[in-house]
Design an enzyme around this catalytic site. Structure first.
Site, PDB file in Angstrom:
ATOM      1  N   ASP A 134      67.062  48.397  31.707  1.00  0.00           N
ATOM      2  CA  ASP A 134      67.292  48.817  33.338  1.00  0.00           C
ATOM      3  C   ASP A 134      67.806  47.685  33.999  1.00  0.00           C
ATOM      4  O   ASP A 134      67.687  46.417  33.783  1.00  0.00           O
ATOM      5  CB  ASP A 134      65.821  49.202  33.966  1.00  0.00           C
ATOM      6  CG  ASP A 134      64.801  48.198  33.924  1.00  0.00           C
ATOM      7  OD1 ASP A 134      64.987  47.243  33.013  1.00  0.00           O
ATOM      8  OD2 ASP A 134      63.916  48.120  34.768  1.00  0.00           O
ATOM      9  N   ASP A 186      55.546  44.075  37.154  1.00  0.00           N
ATOM     10  CA  ASP A 186      56.449  43.511  38.123  1.00  0.00           C
ATOM     11  C   ASP A 186      55.647  43.133  39.483  1.00  0.00           C
ATOM     12  O   ASP A 186      54.633  44.052  39.780  1.00  0.00           O
ATOM     13  CB  ASP A 186      57.518  44.615  38.284  1.00  0.00           C
ATOM     14  CG  ASP A 186      58.551  44.264  37.636  1.00  0.00           C
ATOM     15  OD1 ASP A 186      59.464  43.285  37.641  1.00  0.00           O
ATOM     16  OD2 ASP A 186      58.722  45.449  36.719  1.00  0.00           O
ATOM     17  N   ASP A 229      33.614  46.091  35.920  1.00  0.00           N
ATOM     18  CA  ASP A 229      34.620  45.003  36.108  1.00  0.00           C
ATOM     19  C   ASP A 229      35.988  44.925  35.720  1.00  0.00           C
ATOM     20  O   ASP A 229      36.945  44.317  36.144  1.00  0.00           O
ATOM     21  CB  ASP A 229      33.839  43.590  35.758  1.00  0.00           C
ATOM     22  CG  ASP A 229      32.704  43.301  36.535  1.00  0.00           C
ATOM     23  OD1 ASP A 229      32.483  43.728  37.816  1.00  0.00           O
ATOM     24  OD2 ASP A 229      31.619  42.800  36.075  1.00  0.00           O
ATOM     25  N   HIS A 260      43.681  44.689  42.245  1.00  0.00           N
ATOM     26  CA  HIS A 260      43.319  43.455  42.793  1.00  0.00           C
ATOM     27  C   HIS A 260      44.121  43.555  44.224  1.00  0.00           C
ATOM     28  O   HIS A 260      45.170  43.719  44.188  1.00  0.00           O
ATOM     29  CB  HIS A 260      43.488  42.157  42.137  1.00  0.00           C
ATOM     30  CG  HIS A 260      42.728  40.756  42.684  1.00  0.00           C
ATOM     31  ND1 HIS A 260      41.424  40.831  42.844  1.00  0.00           N
ATOM     32  CD2 HIS A 260      43.482  40.089  43.503  1.00  0.00           C
ATOM     33  CE1 HIS A 260      41.223  39.701  43.511  1.00  0.00           C
ATOM     34  NE2 HIS A 260      42.386  39.348  43.829  1.00  0.00           N
ATOM     35  N   CYS A 291      38.629  33.491  46.415  1.00  0.00           N
ATOM     36  CA  CYS A 291      38.182  35.040  46.470  1.00  0.00           C
ATOM     37  C   CYS A 291      38.074  35.508  48.090  1.00  0.00           C
ATOM     38  O   CYS A 291      37.751  36.576  48.274  1.00  0.00           O
ATOM     39  CB  CYS A 291      36.986  35.066  45.669  1.00  0.00           C
ATOM     40  SG  CYS A 291      37.349  35.255  43.956  1.00  0.00           S
ATOM     41  N   LYS A 349      40.385  38.087  49.536  1.00  0.00           N
ATOM     42  CA  LYS A 349      40.305  39.581  49.134  1.00  0.00           C
ATOM     43  C   LYS A 349      40.118  40.350  50.354  1.00  0.00           C
ATOM     44  O   LYS A 349      39.661  39.830  51.502  1.00  0.00           O
ATOM     45  CB  LYS A 349      38.793  39.901  48.373  1.00  0.00           C
ATOM     46  CG  LYS A 349      39.041  39.309  46.938  1.00  0.00           C
ATOM     47  CD  LYS A 349      37.962  39.674  45.931  1.00  0.00           C
ATOM     48  CE  LYS A 349      37.558  41.216  45.975  1.00  0.00           C
ATOM     49  NZ  LYS A 349      38.604  41.548  45.113  1.00  0.00           N
ATOM     50  N   ASP A 402      60.600  49.767  33.423  1.00  0.00           N
ATOM     51  CA  ASP A 402      60.687  49.011  32.106  1.00  0.00           C
ATOM     52  C   ASP A 402      60.001  49.871  30.926  1.00  0.00           C
ATOM     53  O   ASP A 402      60.487  49.536  30.056  1.00  0.00           O
ATOM     54  CB  ASP A 402      59.972  47.640  32.295  1.00  0.00           C
ATOM     55  CG  ASP A 402      60.502  46.707  33.019  1.00  0.00           C
ATOM     56  OD1 ASP A 402      61.647  46.686  33.262  1.00  0.00           O
ATOM     57  OD2 ASP A 402      59.724  45.785  33.671  1.00  0.00           O
TER      58      ASP A 402
END
Length: 724
Positions: free
Chosen positions: A601, A439, A422, A513, A389, A392, A462
């Site tokens: 695709d 992806d 969260d 994230h 973490c 980040k 997709d």
């Protein structure tokens, strides 16, 4: 680990000064400085060779600097866009694609625009401005291809106009076409040049039969062009006289002179902002200088030194323009006139042209065969980066970037990116299927805005391949190790690009994230909604179906060319990026009105790999017509030069499931196996619906091609795909 950057130097414009500055700063980089070049075109013309290009002595490639290659070789980032506004207060640029680009230091080398004020605001349609040079050649090519007339006048009796009219005359002589040419000058021919130069150029104008009108003023009277009060009846009029500052400077807060050029001091700094520099034609110097490329070339050394010195807090050097310079005027054929002024005699003839050609070719080699080696990341032993973490991105950088986003909001989202919860909370209709895909890949270009757009489109593809409607998305972003201010800028641009495409798709960004890493990367988890009876799958293709492809292939080869440095061709890459930025949504919407038996695709496994998936799932075979498969420009040429994607060899294993004649070029087979990013869709539909489907795709703006047909699977034949 690479050393992080803490300041952004933005070069706006790919003029002669900036091209040379990039080379100079690459040879001796400024520690902690990230350089970005911004230009609306991937190629920058060298003005000294423009007459030779028009005359037919040079090709387009010989006369233009490939800015993608130059930036790649010098370690600079390239943003293909025009700057529409400069915000000095907040130190950021508004770009033509709608995005913002922040800077700490700014340099301008954007040339000039024709001064068409004598013609008023209602510009007659037959008038074509020679500047900007980058767009003039395309208009010139269209003129000669369309045979739009034989009466042509060039307005401007200076060096540019005189060279241009002689180059046009030479082109028509070589091609044995008829044309009547006039050169119109508001004063005498070649004002400011020695009498010997004027006599020699006048003789060459006479040899080509060009009518020279001196002391002639061209005006627009109620929409009619007049020359000294007489009608100027010409099919086309090239405007080569007078320039002024580009419209960008009219609305910015930089101090400009009466013609709209940026005022600079002796150190090339703006009089109103010492963090802004200007060079070339766009700069107004304390002592006015002619708008000539020789000054821009000489300014590069001073500009590079002063950018470095200013950033590092060192003394700056004044730019001292040369009092006299060598002038080499093209004279139509492989002929030129030379003068250094100051009473020195002028020289002319083929020998002078060869001299000029040698000088010009030597200059252009600096940006082609003599490019510096591609920079390699240098290790910084003091740079320690946390994992877990601790990797980040800082909350302030992240918060500032996200604060500018305005996501489209779909119904049923109870908590998304605008909430501090969260996780996202989504209500899902009970009668619809949730279609989900993920992806993620490292950046193949160092331009965050475009990369963000392509990453989002690639992920959404997709959903379109299954006929699902995008609903929501989660972002997964890796930003390069840099100063938090620069990370914030990258995050803002990347997410602005991604948000543009997500909003176009009416897909809500609900969270994500973000971490730091050695290389920028991005991906999206996308959620789509679909009725169970409208979903498309890879299974279901039937014998007799036709196979429709919606995008050309070859993007893997084009992106791999960036790793090969000098094998990259900027205009090919620019075309590739344009294709990658085409959404598959219009194709899905067009085909949703047809019977689609199977769809997928085209991405990492290449065209053949994904077609084989349909064959396996549907228990069919396929016949592919090679001439019908569209390829991106330059794909086969690059493969012939040894450029392939790292995944290409693994993808070629699919050829074991194919049957093809030995006469088929191996380069073609490599292209069919080439891994694609943001590739097109493949549809298997009944042959009876082919014409209607192609028509509907075209109405939706989709270029599509029938590349083959579905066959009955022959259990005795190991091949699933027959390549013809």
């Amino acid at each position: 680990m690479p050393s992080p950057a803490n300041q952004d130097l933005i070069l706006v414009g790919g003029g002669h000064s900036h091209c040379l500055v990039l080379r100079m700063l690459a040879m001796q980089p400024i520690p902690g400085v990230r350089i970005t070049l911004v230009s609306p075109e991937p190629r920058s013309p060298y003005s000294g060779m423009l007459p030779g290009l028009i005359a037919g002595h040079y090709s387009l490639q010989q006369t233009h600097v490939d800015l993608y290659r130059l930036c790649l070789a010098t370690g600079a980032r390239f943003v293909q866009a025009a700057v529409t506004h400069i915000d000095n207060k907040h130190r950021q640029l508004q770009l033509s694609d709608g995005s913002l680009l922040g800077y700490d230091w700014l340099s301008l080398d954007v040339g000039a625009t024709p001064d068409l004020s004598p013609l008023g605001t209602d510009l007659p349609e037959q008038v074509v401005a020679v500047k900007p040079v980058s767009s003039f050649y395309a208009r010139w090519t269209q003129w000669i291809n369309d045979n739009q007339g034989t009466l042509l006048a060039v307005v401007g009796g200076g060096a540019g106009g005189t060279e241009m009219v002689l180059a046009i005359a030479e082109y028509y002589r070589q091609h044995r076409k008829m044309i009547q040419l006039s050169l119109i000058s508001g004063s005498t021919l070649l004002p400011g040049y020695p009498p010997g130069v004027r006599r020699k150029m006048q003789a060459r104008l006479q040899q080509y039969g060009i009518d020279v009108l001196e002391n002639t003023v061209v005006e627009n009277q109620n929409g009619n062009l007049m020359a000294n009060g007489q009608p100027l009846d010409r099919h086309k009029i090239l405007w080569c006289t007078g320039v002024r500052g580009i419209p960008l400077f009219e609305q910015c807060e930089l101090a400009c002179d009466e013609r709209g050029f940026v005022r600079v001091n002796q150190t090339l700094q703006s009089l109103s902002d010492t963090r802004v520099f200007a060079a070339g034609d766009c700069a107004a110097f304390p002592q006015p200088l002619p708008k000539a490329g020789v000054y821009a070339v000489r300014q590069a050394k001073t500009l590079a030194h002063n950018l470095r010195a200013s950033i590092q807090g060192q003394p700056l050097k004044p730019y001292r323009p040369q009092r006299r310079f060598l002038s080499l005027l093209s004279a139509g054929g492989k002929d030129a006139v030379a003068s250094r002024g100051g009473g020195t005699p002028s020289l002319a003839g083929p020998m002078i042209w060869r001299w000029k050609d040698r000088i010009d070719q030597t200059f252009m080699r600096k940006f082609d065969t003599e490019l510096p080696p591609m920079p390699t990341a240098t290790a910084n032993p003091d740079a320690l980066h946390c994992a877990g973490c601790g990797a980040k991105v800082g909350s302030e950088s992240l918060g500032n970037a996200l604060s500018t986003l305005q996501p489209h909001i779909n119904p049923g989202i109870e908590a998304g990116v605008d909430a501090a919860d969260d996780a996202a909370v989504i209500q899902w209709p009970a009668d619809h299927k949730l279609v989900q895909s993920l992806d993620f890949f490292p950046a193949f270009i160092d331009e965050p805005y475009r990369f963000g757009r392509i990453a989002a489109l690639h992920s959404l593809s997709d959903l379109y391949a299954m006929n699902a409607t995008p609903h929501s998305a989660l972002a997964n972003i890796t930003l390069s190790w840099n100063h938090p201010r620069l990370q914030g800028r990258d995050m803002t641009r990347l997410m602005a690009g991604a948000m543009y495409e997500l909003n176009q798709a009416k897909c809500t960004l609900v969270g994500g994230h973000t971490i730091e890493g050695p290389q920028m990367a991005a991906g999206f988890t996308v959620n789509g909604s679909a009725s169970p009876d409208t979903l498309w799958h890879k299974k279901g293709a039937r014998p007799g179906d036709v196979i429709i492809l919606t995008k050309p292939v070859g993007s893997g080869v084009q992106l791999a060319a960036m790793m090969h440095g000098k094998k990259l061709r900027g205009h090919w890459l620019a075309s590739t990026l344009d294709i990658l930025l085409q959404s598959n949504r219009p194709a899905q919407q067009a085909m949703s009105r047809n019977t689609v038996h199977a769809c997928t695709d085209i991405t990492g496994f290449g065209l053949l790999g994904h077609l084989y998936e349909i064959c396996s799932q549907s228990q069919v075979s396929m016949a592919i017509d090679i001439p019908s498969v569209p390829l991106l420009p330059g794909t086969l040429e690059l493969i012939q030069e040894g450029v392939t994607s790292t995944l290409s060899e693994a993808n070629r294993q699919i050829l074991m499931q194919c049957q093809y004649d030995d006469a088929i070029n191996d380069e073609v087979l490599t292209a069919l196996c080439d891994p694609q990013t943001s590739g097109g869709l493949v549809f298997c539909i009944p042959a009876a619906q082919q014409d209607g489907a192609l028509q509907q795709l075209a109405i939706n703006g989709v270029n599509s091609t029938v590349i083959g047909k579905v066959l009955v699977k022959d259990e005795k034949n190991a091949a699933s795909i027959f390549i013809n």
